[in-house]
Design an enzyme around this catalytic site. Structure first.
Site, short mmCIF file in Angstrom:
data_model
loop_
_atom_site.label_atom_id
_atom_site.label_comp_id
_atom_site.label_asym_id
_atom_site.label_seq_id
_atom_site.Cartn_x
_atom_site.Cartn_y
_atom_site.Cartn_z
CB CYS A 47 -0.86 -0.05 1.25
SG CYS A 47 -1.76 1.47 1.63
CG HIS A 48 1.47 5.73 -1.69
ND1 HIS A 48 1.75 5.90 -3.02
CD2 HIS A 48 2.27 6.60 -1.03
CE1 HIS A 48 2.66 6.83 -3.17
NE2 HIS A 48 3.00 7.28 -1.97
CB THR A 49 0.37 3.56 4.28
OG1 THR A 49 -0.83 4.21 3.84
CG2 THR A 49 0.72 4.02 5.67
CG HIS A 69 -0.48 -1.70 6.24
ND1 HIS A 69 0.53 -1.13 5.51
CD2 HIS A 69 -1.62 -1.12 5.82
CE1 HIS A 69 0.02 -0.22 4.70
NE2 HIS A 69 -1.29 -0.20 4.85
CD GLU A 70 -3.72 -3.52 0.69
OE1 GLU A 70 -3.88 -2.33 0.98
OE2 GLU A 70 -3.61 -3.90 -0.49
CB CYS A 99 -10.54 -4.19 22.38
SG CYS A 99 -11.25 -2.70 23.11
CB CYS A 102 -11.42 0.79 24.44
SG CYS A 102 -11.60 1.12 22.68
CB CYS A 105 -14.69 -0.60 20.97
SG CYS A 105 -13.23 -1.07 20.03
CB CYS A 113 -9.86 -0.13 18.72
SG CYS A 113 -9.49 -1.12 20.18
NE ARG A 117 -2.70 4.44 15.89
CZ ARG A 117 -1.44 4.84 15.75
NH1 ARG A 117 -0.50 4.35 16.54
NH2 ARG A 117 -1.11 5.70 14.81
CB CYS A 164 -4.89 -1.58 3.90
SG CYS A 164 -4.66 0.20 4.11
NE ARG A 354 -2.94 -1.91 -2.27
CZ ARG A 354 -2.95 -0.57 -2.13
NH1 ARG A 354 -2.44 0.20 -3.07
NH2 ARG A 354 -3.46 -0.02 -1.05
N1 LIG Z 1 -6.74 6.73 5.66
C1 LIG Z 1 -6.50 5.44 5.47
O1 LIG Z 1 -6.99 4.58 6.20
C2 LIG Z 1 -5.64 5.01 4.33
C3 LIG Z 1 -5.64 3.66 3.91
C4 LIG Z 1 -4.89 3.30 2.78
C5 LIG Z 1 -4.11 4.24 2.13
N2 LIG Z 1 -4.10 5.52 2.59
C6 LIG Z 1 -3.37 6.57 1.88
O2 LIG Z 1 -4.14 6.89 0.72
C7 LIG Z 1 -3.30 7.36 -0.31
C8 LIG Z 1 -3.55 6.54 -1.57
O3 LIG Z 1 -3.07 5.22 -1.41
P1 LIG Z 1 -2.86 4.26 -2.69
O4 LIG Z 1 -2.28 3.00 -2.17
O5 LIG Z 1 -4.11 4.23 -3.52
O6 LIG Z 1 -1.74 5.12 -3.45
P2 LIG Z 1 -1.25 5.11 -4.97
O7 LIG Z 1 0.13 5.64 -4.97
O8 LIG Z 1 -1.51 3.79 -5.60
O9 LIG Z 1 -2.23 6.17 -5.69
C9 LIG Z 1 -2.06 7.56 -5.62
C10 LIG Z 1 -2.54 8.19 -6.93
O10 LIG Z 1 -2.43 9.62 -6.79
C11 LIG Z 1 -1.96 10.16 -8.02
N3 LIG Z 1 -1.39 11.49 -7.76
C12 LIG Z 1 -0.19 11.78 -7.16
N4 LIG Z 1 -0.04 13.13 -7.05
C13 LIG Z 1 -1.15 13.68 -7.59
C14 LIG Z 1 -1.61 15.03 -7.76
N5 LIG Z 1 -0.88 16.06 -7.35
N6 LIG Z 1 -2.83 15.25 -8.33
C15 LIG Z 1 -3.59 14.20 -8.75
N7 LIG Z 1 -3.22 12.89 -8.61
C16 LIG Z 1 -2.01 12.66 -8.03
C17 LIG Z 1 -0.96 9.12 -8.53
O11 LIG Z 1 -0.75 9.24 -9.92
C18 LIG Z 1 -1.67 7.80 -8.14
O12 LIG Z 1 -2.51 7.34 -9.18
C19 LIG Z 1 -1.88 7.29 0.25
O13 LIG Z 1 -1.56 8.54 0.83
C20 LIG Z 1 -1.99 6.23 1.34
O14 LIG Z 1 -0.96 6.38 2.30
C21 LIG Z 1 -4.86 5.91 3.65
N1 LIG Z 2 1.83 7.21 11.41
C1 LIG Z 2 1.23 8.36 10.79
C2 LIG Z 2 -0.25 8.18 10.55
C3 LIG Z 2 -0.50 7.23 9.43
C4 LIG Z 2 -2.00 7.09 9.20
O1 LIG Z 2 -2.75 8.08 9.12
N2 LIG Z 2 -2.44 5.86 9.07
C5 LIG Z 2 -3.81 5.59 8.71
C6 LIG Z 2 -3.82 4.29 8.00
S1 LIG Z 2 -2.96 4.32 6.49
C7 LIG Z 2 -3.19 2.76 5.92
O2 LIG Z 2 -2.64 2.64 4.71
C8 LIG Z 2 -4.68 5.37 9.95
O3 LIG Z 2 -5.55 4.53 9.99
N3 LIG Z 2 -4.49 6.15 10.95
C9 LIG Z 2 -5.19 6.01 12.20
C10 LIG Z 2 -4.33 5.27 13.20
O4 LIG Z 2 -3.16 4.99 12.89
O5 LIG Z 2 -4.84 4.97 14.29
C11 LIG Z 2 1.44 9.63 11.59
O6 LIG Z 2 1.82 9.51 12.77
O7 LIG Z 2 1.23 10.71 11.02
ZN LIG Z 3 -2.62 0.82 3.70
ZN LIG Z 4 -11.38 -0.93 21.53
#
Ligand SMILES: NC(=O)c1ccc[n+]([C@@H]2O[C@H](COP(=O)([O-])OP(=O)(O)OC[C@H]3O[C@@H](n4cnc5c(N)ncnc54)[C@H](O)[C@@H]3O)[C@@H](O)[C@H]2O)c1
Ligand SMILES: N[C@@H](CCC(=O)N[C@@H](CSCO)C(=O)NCC(=O)O)C(=O)O
Ligand SMILES: [Zn+2]
Ligand SMILES: [Zn+2]
Length: 361
Positions: A47-49, A69-70, A99, A102, A105, A113, A117, A164, A354
């Protein structure tokens, strides 16, 4: 079981330092303590993360560590008191715990949760604040922690994505934004997460789904597509003009704080809601004119799409098995764990959604 209670040795890709190629190492894995589960990972996607933490942009990033993590795997052994899974169960380890006890939850208001964490944020197990991984006695940190649950006979090489990216995109629409039929939706970033947002918006009955990406190869036929590079005007203005005043919902799926601002500002006055999904680098902050919020736009964020892991991921697996949600479509590449550095390169080259790594090959 022969390995119950024993230290075992496994292959893992160790990130010794930010941005340095990962190294496949023999890692000693300590037996699970009370309440813990040891899982043999069979398939893992990137994943991008993972790239974000590996790139040194995560304020919680600790090295050396084992990223990822995926994934999906099989329970190898369990610690004292574990009844929810048993050796041999197929599981998707989830970084968001559930859990059930908490304050978070029990609130009914969030999937976050509070139980583990604090420990998972510093790469250790909760019970003794220690890592279970080591190489010749040197501890290797965990990353994002795990919780587990059992699920039926699903292909693990596919459903690892339910750990994820896919739930995050679907849930951002269904749980966080609660997009209504007829809505106009804009999605910034069409990686797996953004495309899963598009899928969620389609099933929610959105009337228009506008995808925005700087990579025109990410253009999907089911969406209207805008490449910001084709426009001189700020992208928020382009979208406001395209939609008679702005979109009902927007989703930032990149992790770029300037785009987060644009995603808020392309929302319709009075009601438009923008959901931050992307994870921005350490030190980055969002900004906008407060007037944007005063005039009715709403800024929200989502972690794991608001899904509760133990209770809802099995439901997503069922939906996948009934072909009600896409998963296979996001897998553009398959490699082995030994090729993990190539997999990170692919992620940055475009054309890759992916990449699933098999750990046994
Ligand atoms: N909040 C969450 O729970 C959670 C879960 C999973 C992933 N994420 C985050 O979500 C984001 C996407 O993840 P992913 O795995 O799909 O990533 P990815 O890298 O596969 O996709 C990102 C897309 O953004 C495009 N992009 C980059 N810069 C750009 C811009 N300036 N304008 C328009 N498009 C642009 C890229 O071309 C790409 O297609 C990442 O930041 C990841 O860390 C968050
Ligand atoms: N460690 C980072 C935060 C990263 C973050 O925001 N993680 C997301 C999941 S990304 C999955 O690809 C998330 O779920 N955050 C809530 C949590 O972690 O509890 C930072 O410290 O900035
Ligand atoms: Zn992820
Ligand atoms: Zn909990």
């Amino acid at each position: 079981m022969a390995t119950q209670g024993q230290v075992i040795t496994c292959k893992a890709a160790v990130a010794w330092e930010p941005n340095k190629p990962l190294v496949i190492e023999d890692v000693q894995v300590a037996p699970p303590q009370a309440g813990e589960v040891r899982v043999k990972i069979l398939y893992t996607a990137l994943c991008h993360t993972d790239a974000y933490t590996w790139g040194g942009k995560d304020p919680e990033g600790l090295f050396p560590c084992i990223l990822g993590h995926e994934a999906a795997g099989i329970v190898e052994s369990v610690g004292e008191g574990v009844t929810i899974v048993q050796p041999g169960d197929h599981v998707i380890p989830c970084y968001q715990a559930e859990c059930g006890e908490c304050k978070f939850c029990k609130s009914g208001k969030t999937n976050l949760c509070g139980k583990v964490r604090a420990a998972t944020g510093v790469g250790v197990m909760m019970s003794d604040r220690k890592s279970r991984f080591s190489i010749n006695g040197k501890p290797i940190y965990h990353f994002m922690g795990t919780s587990t649950f059992s699920q039926p006979k699903a292909p693990l090489e596919k459903v690892c994505l339910l750990g994820c990216g896919v739930p995050t995109g679907l849930g951002a629409v269904w749980n966080t934004a609660k997009v209504e039929a007829g809505s106009i939706v804009a999605i910034f970033g069409l990686g797996t997460v953004g495309l899963a947002v598009a899928e969620g918006a389609k099933t929610a009955g959105a009337s228009r789904i506008i995808g925005i990406d700087i990579d025109s190869k990410k253009n999907l036929e089911s969406t209207e597509f805008v490449n910001p590079k084709d426009h001189e005007k700020p992208i928020q203005q382009v979208l406001v003009d395209l939609t008679d005043g702005g979109v009902d919902y927007s989703f930032e799926c990149i992790g770029n704080v300037s785009v987060m601002r644009a995603a808020l500002e392309c929302c319709h006055k009075g009601w438009g809601t923008s959901v931050i999904v992307g994870v921005a680098a350490s030190g980055q902050e969002i900004s906008t004119r407060p007037f944007q919020l005063v005039t009715g736009r709403v800024w929200k964020g989502t972690a794991f799409g608001g899904f509760k892991s133990r209770s809802q991921v099995p439901w997503l697996v069922e939906k996948y098995l009934k072909k009600e949600i896409k998963v296979d479509e996001y897998i553009t590449h398959t490699l082995t764990l030994g090729e993990i550095n190539k997999a990170f390169d692919l992620m940055h080259e475009g054309g890759c959604l992916r990449c699933v790594l098999s750990t046994d090959a």
